[in-house]
Scaffold this active site. Structure first.
Site, PDB file in Angstrom:
ATOM      1  N   HIS A 239       0.930  -1.213  -0.070  1.00 16.85           N
ATOM      2  CA  HIS A 239       0.094   0.049   0.144  1.00 16.85           C
ATOM      3  C   HIS A 239       0.723   1.251   0.163  1.00 16.85           C
ATOM      4  O   HIS A 239       0.465   2.135   0.852  1.00 16.85           O
ATOM      5  CB  HIS A 239      -1.138  -0.022   1.362  1.00 16.85           C
ATOM      6  N   ASP A 256      -0.805   0.990  -9.527  1.00 16.69           N
ATOM      7  CA  ASP A 256      -1.927   0.598  -9.291  1.00 16.69           C
ATOM      8  C   ASP A 256      -2.651   1.811  -9.276  1.00 16.69           C
ATOM      9  O   ASP A 256      -2.818   2.435  -8.332  1.00 16.69           O
ATOM     10  CB  ASP A 256      -1.876  -0.206  -8.035  1.00 16.69           C
ATOM     11  N   ASP A 267      -9.807  -0.449 -11.370  1.00 19.07           N
ATOM     12  CA  ASP A 267      -8.806  -0.823 -10.728  1.00 19.07           C
ATOM     13  C   ASP A 267      -7.756  -1.566 -11.429  1.00 19.07           C
ATOM     14  O   ASP A 267      -7.883  -2.700 -11.784  1.00 19.07           O
ATOM     15  CB  ASP A 267      -9.177  -1.750  -9.426  1.00 19.07           C
ATOM     16  N   HIS A 346      -1.123 -11.571  -1.020  1.00 18.93           N
ATOM     17  CA  HIS A 346      -2.016 -11.121  -0.848  1.00 18.93           C
ATOM     18  C   HIS A 346      -3.123 -12.119  -1.813  1.00 18.93           C
ATOM     19  O   HIS A 346      -2.808 -12.911  -2.486  1.00 18.93           O
ATOM     20  CB  HIS A 346      -2.471  -9.540  -1.142  1.00 18.93           C
ATOM     21  N   HIS A 350     -11.082  -9.125  -5.815  1.00 16.81           N
ATOM     22  CA  HIS A 350     -12.102  -8.656  -4.983  1.00 16.81           C
ATOM     23  C   HIS A 350     -13.272  -8.420  -6.101  1.00 16.81           C
ATOM     24  O   HIS A 350     -13.013  -8.189  -7.113  1.00 16.81           O
ATOM     25  CB  HIS A 350     -11.481  -7.459  -4.105  1.00 16.81           C
ATOM     26  N   HIS A 357     -13.252  -2.061  -3.578  1.00 19.75           N
ATOM     27  CA  HIS A 357     -13.519  -3.416  -2.950  1.00 19.75           C
ATOM     28  C   HIS A 357     -14.833  -3.225  -2.606  1.00 19.75           C
ATOM     29  O   HIS A 357     -15.369  -3.026  -1.522  1.00 19.75           O
ATOM     30  CB  HIS A 357     -12.683  -3.616  -1.301  1.00 19.75           C
ATOM     31  N   GLU A 380      -5.711 -10.162  -9.933  1.00 18.42           N
ATOM     32  CA  GLU A 380      -4.592  -9.332  -9.613  1.00 18.42           C
ATOM     33  C   GLU A 380      -3.404 -10.157  -9.062  1.00 18.42           C
ATOM     34  O   GLU A 380      -3.061  -9.593  -7.930  1.00 18.42           O
ATOM     35  CB  GLU A 380      -4.726  -8.113  -8.862  1.00 18.42           C
ATOM     36  N   TYR A 384       6.515 -10.263  -5.181  1.00 20.98           N
ATOM     37  CA  TYR A 384       7.027  -9.217  -4.254  1.00 20.98           C
ATOM     38  C   TYR A 384       8.311  -9.710  -3.624  1.00 20.98           C
ATOM     39  O   TYR A 384       8.234 -10.576  -2.577  1.00 20.98           O
ATOM     40  CB  TYR A 384       6.322  -8.290  -3.191  1.00 20.98           C
ATOM     41  N   ARG A 401       2.797  -6.715 -10.004  1.00 24.12           N
ATOM     42  CA  ARG A 401       1.398  -7.037 -10.001  1.00 24.12           C
ATOM     43  C   ARG A 401       0.856  -6.750 -11.330  1.00 24.12           C
ATOM     44  O   ARG A 401       1.297  -5.402 -11.875  1.00 24.12           O
ATOM     45  CB  ARG A 401       0.723  -6.242  -8.975  1.00 24.12           C
ATOM     46  N   GLU A 403      -2.742  -6.277 -12.822  1.00 29.68           N
ATOM     47  CA  GLU A 403      -4.337  -6.268 -12.571  1.00 29.68           C
ATOM     48  C   GLU A 403      -5.180  -6.062 -13.561  1.00 29.68           C
ATOM     49  O   GLU A 403      -5.261  -5.032 -14.211  1.00 29.68           O
ATOM     50  CB  GLU A 403      -4.568  -5.402 -10.962  1.00 29.68           C
TER      51      GLU A 403
HETATM   52  N1  GLY Z   1      -6.320  -0.851  -5.658  1.00 33.98           N
HETATM   53  C1  GLY Z   1      -6.687  -1.513  -4.533  1.00 33.98           C
HETATM   54  C2  GLY Z   1      -6.800  -3.047  -4.965  1.00 33.98           C
HETATM   55  O1  GLY Z   1      -5.992  -3.505  -5.902  1.00 33.98           O
HETATM   56  O2  GLY Z   1      -7.011  -3.929  -4.252  1.00 33.98           O
HETATM   57 MN    MN Z   2      -7.668  -4.379  -6.634  1.00 33.54          MN
HETATM   58 MN    MN Z   3      -5.583  -2.282  -7.578  1.00 33.88          MN
END
Ligand code: GLY
Ligand code: MN
Ligand code: MN
Length: 433
Positions: A239, A256, A267, A346, A350, A357, A380, A384, A401, A403
């Site tokens: 984050h 992101d 996203d 992670h 979502h 989210h 996504e 890392y 990442r 996504e």
């Molecule tokens: N940008 C927030 C997520 O990827 O969950």
């Molecule tokens: Mn996301």
């Molecule tokens: Mn994201």
């Protein structure tokens, strides 16, 4: 122009699901940034979903049962305030434009809410979401209870209205999907713009500015969440928010970022080389994450359960972690021990919608729920690698990442963020042009 009829239909649907009683759905409060400066106002997603109304200080009450109706409380017209803060619909205007059955000044809420709650069997309300609303609603209930000797009864039950709304919000209508597609298209353009703008010596904030420029120039109201623009080792901070470091030749840049358009989030994450060319170790891990994402996307189809894409991504990632010397043992053993979490900590997605989210349960009766057409989600996976003794040094500080946003269709899924390049060849070609 919003399709007001879809908001009216949602209110009717919710009233049917409620069966009886009264629902209270307040919008979000305004938030002070400092002294008399506010954060940009963002309505509550549940309230917006049912009204399309974006003014603060508003509450929707829905009455189910024999005389179903929708009642909106909102700010009065006030020429003095409108000179300073802009247009307000006022109750009469709001009733006309947003199609509610009744509308009143918000100043009458404490007087009228107890009347609407009297003799109702159930209150549908998001208890616990906001302490000040909880106190106010409790006060109304107590006012109704105080009339017991006059033969008035208060709701005996409180049901969480979010459970009904979450299930409705999980299935996107054609109209919602059209907005989400447009949001995805704008965000994809922003990622292309960022790739074109990035070069060694740029800073993370300059690239963040390119994203915001592209969002706003197409009418998106704001980013859907704080953009992550993370060069080199910063990409290993999941984050990361500072966006203040210089971008170095030889590093990757993870972005992101997605815009919010008319309430709906996009996203997207893309990871690409600052100098336009992947190094060999960067390419190893990038191709691995891309392959894991392809496996996950393949698993996004009706009938598969929520966790199937995550499981598919993990199979590919863990195989790669072993091949590249990041993990030791068999795929099953590494999955079992969870050792892969040192590099992938992670989940693979979502729900996506009004909230980045988004609302919606992931399990039903203890089982992962099945994917169905109209659901929208992100895919996504990432990788890392923080420096550690037992990790090959050429992978240190690489964070990746990838996504995308998917809408489940009858056959599989539609990736609505395709316009953001992600193959090595497409990224390198765009950055060379
Ligand atoms: N940008 C927030 C997520 O990827 O969950
Ligand atoms: Mn996301
Ligand atoms: Mn994201």
């Amino acid at each position: 122009m919003k399709e007001i009829v879809s908001f009216i239909n949602r209110r009717h649907q919710l009233i049917q699901h409620m069966e009886d009683g009264v629902a209270i759905i307040p919008t979000a409060p305004e938030a002070i940034r400092n002294r008399d400066s506010h954060y940009l106002y963002r309505f509550d997603s549940y309230f917006y979903y049912l009204t399309g109304f974006t003014e603060p200080e508003s509450v929707l009450l829905l009455v189910a049962g024999e005389k179903p109706r929708s009642v909106l409380f909102c700010r009065d017209k006030d020429i003095e305030r409108e000179i300073w803060d802009g247009f307000r619909h006022g109750p009469e205007g709001a009733k006309e434009v947003f199609g509610v059955d009744e509308a009143y000044s918000i100043s009458r809420l404490d007087e009228l809410a107890p009347q609407l709650l009297a003799n109702q069997p159930r209150l549908h309300y998001s208890l616990g979401a906001d302490a000040s609303w909880d106190a106010r609603v409790t006060g109304w209930l107590n006012q109704v209870r105080a009339q017991v000797r006059g033969g008035v009864s208060a709701p005996a039950e409180i049901a969480d209205v979010r459970l009904l709304l979450d299930e409705m919000r999980l299935f996107k209508s054609e109209g919602e999907i059209a907005i989400m597609r447009r949001a995805a298209e704008i965000s994809s353009g922003a990622h292309r713009r960022a790739m074109r703008a990035t070069k060694p010596g740029s800073t993370e904030y300059e690239i963040e500015a390119e994203l915001i420029h592209e969002f706003r120039r197409h009418g998106a109201q704001s980013p859907a969440y704080h953009s992550i623009v993370a060069g080199g080792a910063n990409a290993c901070v999941l984050h990361y928010v500072f966006n203040d470091a210089p971008l170095r030749d030889g590093d990757l840049l993870l972005i992101d970022a997605g815009c919010e358009l008319d309430g709906y989030a996009s996203d997207i994450t893309r990871t690409f080389p600052v100098n336009g060319k992947f190094s060999s170790p960067q390419r190893d891990l990038y191709e691995l994450v891309l392959a894991s994402q392809a496996a996950a996307i393949e698993a996004v189809r009706p009938g598969n359960h929520w966790n199937a894409p995550h499981e598919a991504a993990l199979q590919v990632l863990v195989r790669g972690f072993i091949d590249f010397g990041l993990c030791k043992g068999t795929v099953d053993a590494v999955l079992e021990s969870g050792d892969y979490r040192r590099f992938y900590m992670h989940r693979t997605g979502h729900w996506l919608g009004l909230d980045v989210h988004d609302a919606g349960e992931y399990k039903k009766n203890g089982e992962w729920r099945l994917l169905e057409p109209g659901m929208a989600l992100t895919v996504e996976p990432g990788c890392y690698v923080r420096p550690a003794d037992n990790v090959p040094e050429h992978y240190w500080n690489i964070g990746i990442r990838i996504e995308d946003d998917a809408v489940v269709t009858q056959q599989g899924c539609d990736i609505i963020t395709q316009a953001a390049p992600k193959s090595v060849a497409d990224i390198e070609a765009l950055m060379a042009s």
